[in-house]
Design a protein around this motif. Structure first.
Motif, mmCIF file in Angstrom:
data_model
loop_
_atom_site.group_PDB
_atom_site.id
_atom_site.type_symbol
_atom_site.label_atom_id
_atom_site.label_comp_id
_atom_site.label_asym_id
_atom_site.label_seq_id
_atom_site.Cartn_x
_atom_site.Cartn_y
_atom_site.Cartn_z
ATOM 1 N N VAL A 46 28.898 8.968 89.310
ATOM 2 C CA VAL A 46 29.244 9.558 90.606
ATOM 3 C C VAL A 46 30.741 9.878 90.660
ATOM 4 C CG1 VAL A 46 29.411 9.061 93.079
ATOM 5 C CG2 VAL A 46 27.339 8.431 91.820
ATOM 6 N N GLY A 47 31.561 8.927 90.234
ATOM 7 C CA GLY A 47 33.009 9.152 90.255
ATOM 8 C C GLY A 47 33.413 10.326 89.364
ATOM 9 N N GLY A 48 32.747 10.451 88.225
ATOM 10 C CA GLY A 48 33.019 11.574 87.319
ATOM 11 C C GLY A 48 32.654 12.901 87.964
ATOM 12 N N PRO A 58 39.356 10.186 97.049
ATOM 13 C CA PRO A 58 38.027 9.613 96.739
ATOM 14 C C PRO A 58 37.742 8.318 97.516
ATOM 15 C CG PRO A 58 39.258 10.116 94.728
ATOM 16 C CD PRO A 58 40.207 10.276 95.870
ATOM 17 N N ARG A 59 38.788 7.659 98.030
ATOM 18 C CA ARG A 59 38.550 6.424 98.803
ATOM 19 C C ARG A 59 37.813 6.720 100.103
ATOM 20 N NH1 ARG A 59 44.588 4.520 99.299
ATOM 21 N NH2 ARG A 59 44.621 6.726 99.803
ATOM 22 N N LEU A 60 37.846 7.981 100.563
ATOM 23 C CA LEU A 60 37.182 8.348 101.816
ATOM 24 C C LEU A 60 35.808 8.957 101.573
ATOM 25 C CD1 LEU A 60 40.150 9.907 103.836
ATOM 26 C CD2 LEU A 60 39.167 7.614 104.019
ATOM 27 N N ILE A 61 35.344 8.942 100.320
ATOM 28 C CA ILE A 61 34.062 9.557 99.984
ATOM 29 C C ILE A 61 33.019 8.475 99.735
ATOM 30 C CG2 ILE A 61 32.850 10.992 98.283
ATOM 31 C CD1 ILE A 61 34.773 12.573 100.071
ATOM 32 N N ARG A 62 31.861 8.638 100.368
ATOM 33 C CA ARG A 62 30.720 7.766 100.116
ATOM 34 C C ARG A 62 29.616 8.612 99.499
ATOM 35 N NH1 ARG A 62 34.391 5.217 101.000
ATOM 36 N NH2 ARG A 62 34.741 3.506 102.463
ATOM 37 N N CYS A 63 28.699 7.955 98.782
ATOM 38 C CA CYS A 63 27.660 8.698 98.058
ATOM 39 C C CYS A 63 26.307 8.033 98.242
ATOM 40 C CB CYS A 63 28.027 8.746 96.576
ATOM 41 S SG CYS A 63 26.828 9.639 95.567
ATOM 42 N N ALA A 64 25.270 8.840 98.249
ATOM 43 C CA ALA A 64 23.891 8.334 98.196
ATOM 44 C C ALA A 64 23.155 9.106 97.111
ATOM 45 C CB ALA A 64 23.190 8.510 99.533
ATOM 46 N N ILE A 65 22.372 8.385 96.312
ATOM 47 C CA ILE A 65 21.476 9.027 95.345
ATOM 48 C C ILE A 65 20.062 8.693 95.784
ATOM 49 C CG2 ILE A 65 20.657 9.075 92.963
ATOM 50 C CD1 ILE A 65 23.462 8.455 92.029
ATOM 51 N N GLY A 66 19.221 9.741 95.916
ATOM 52 C CA GLY A 66 17.855 9.498 96.374
ATOM 53 C C GLY A 66 17.828 8.782 97.723
ATOM 54 N N VAL A 84 25.188 4.361 97.025
ATOM 55 C CA VAL A 84 25.568 3.912 95.677
ATOM 56 C C VAL A 84 27.084 3.921 95.550
ATOM 57 C CG1 VAL A 84 23.447 4.746 94.568
ATOM 58 C CG2 VAL A 84 25.456 6.250 94.715
ATOM 59 N N GLY A 85 27.574 3.200 94.561
ATOM 60 C CA GLY A 85 29.011 3.146 94.299
ATOM 61 C C GLY A 85 29.442 4.247 93.341
#
Lengths: 151, 83
Positions: free
Chosen positions: B29-31, B50-58, B62-63
């Motif tokens: 995700v970070g990449g 990137p500290r203000l970005i959150r992610c979800a997979i499916g 996720v981190g």
């Protein structure tokens, strides 16, 4: 089965509480969140617009309710969150928990609202009375409140 | 891979979603965040911190070090502010 609703229309807290009653229910605790116009010394809010991630939101709220039901002895649980544009004074969120005993119901409600703030994909944009629009920033205090419940 | 954007991430990018194959050399995700930053000025603005970005997979949070292999739906958004 928890009752989970994500909707643009208003909800009726009284009617929601009545649904949770029953012969095995000793009490119902609830929290109703309302859009607030004033935020300390900051500019007043004219409206809030709630965006969410359809699909993930409902799943996140169901997971949240399941965690509360696993941790406390609940006879019922309701989570309702509104989306779209809301004016000050309007209802925005409702959580309720019913149990045989008050301790479980009260603690479950506090857990549900603390965790909802950090674990469900909603975002608020505020329109201020000066005509500007801003996305609301997450608060460290909300993260700390949710972290305080960690098992 | 379908990418979804929400809140100010969506507004800065100017799109609600886009489809692209997993870029070569990107595995986490970070990449992907680093790779997306070079995609357009809007992407650069959205992913500047990137500290203000959150992610979800499916549709699961996720981190940044989560692998992307097999991911069909990846969402990027700011920290949540519901309730």
């Amino acid at each position: 089965m928890p009752r989970i609703l994500v909707q643009a229309v208003d909800f009726n807290p009284g009617a929601e509480l009545a649904r949770l009653g029953g012969e095995e229910t000793g009490g119902i605790a609830s929290f109703t969140g309302i859009v607030r116009a004033s935020h300390g010394a900051g500019p007043r809010i004219a409206a809030l617009t709630l965006e969410h991630y359809p699909g993930m939101t409902e799943a996140a709220l169901a997971k949240l309710a399941a965690r509360a039901q696993a941790r406390w002895a609940l006879t019922g649980c309701t989570i309702i969150h509104r989306i779209g544009r809301l004016l000050p004074g309007e209802n925005i969120v409702f959580v309720a928990a019913a149990s045989a005993h008050r301790g479980d119901a009260l603690q479950a409600v506090a857990f549900l609202i603390d965790y909802l703030k950090t674990s469900a994909p909603f975002w608020k944009a505020e329109e201020r009375e000066d005509g500007t629009r801003h996305w609301v920033a997450a608060r460290a205090a909300d993260e700390a409140a949710a972290a305080g419940w960690d098992e | 891979m379908k990418l979804l954007y929400f809140a100010w991430v969506r507004e800065k990018i100017g799109q609600t979603e886009e489809n692209l194959p997993l870029p070569e050399g990107v595995s986490t995700v970070g990449g992907l965040v680093s790779w997306l930053r070079a995609r357009s000025p809007g992407h650069a603005a959205a992913f500047a911190d990137p500290r203000l970005i959150r992610c979800a997979i499916g549709q699961e949070f996720v981190g940044m070090d989560t692998p992307l292999a097999g991911a069909a739906e990846v969402a990027f958004f700011p920290p949540v502010t519901g309730g």
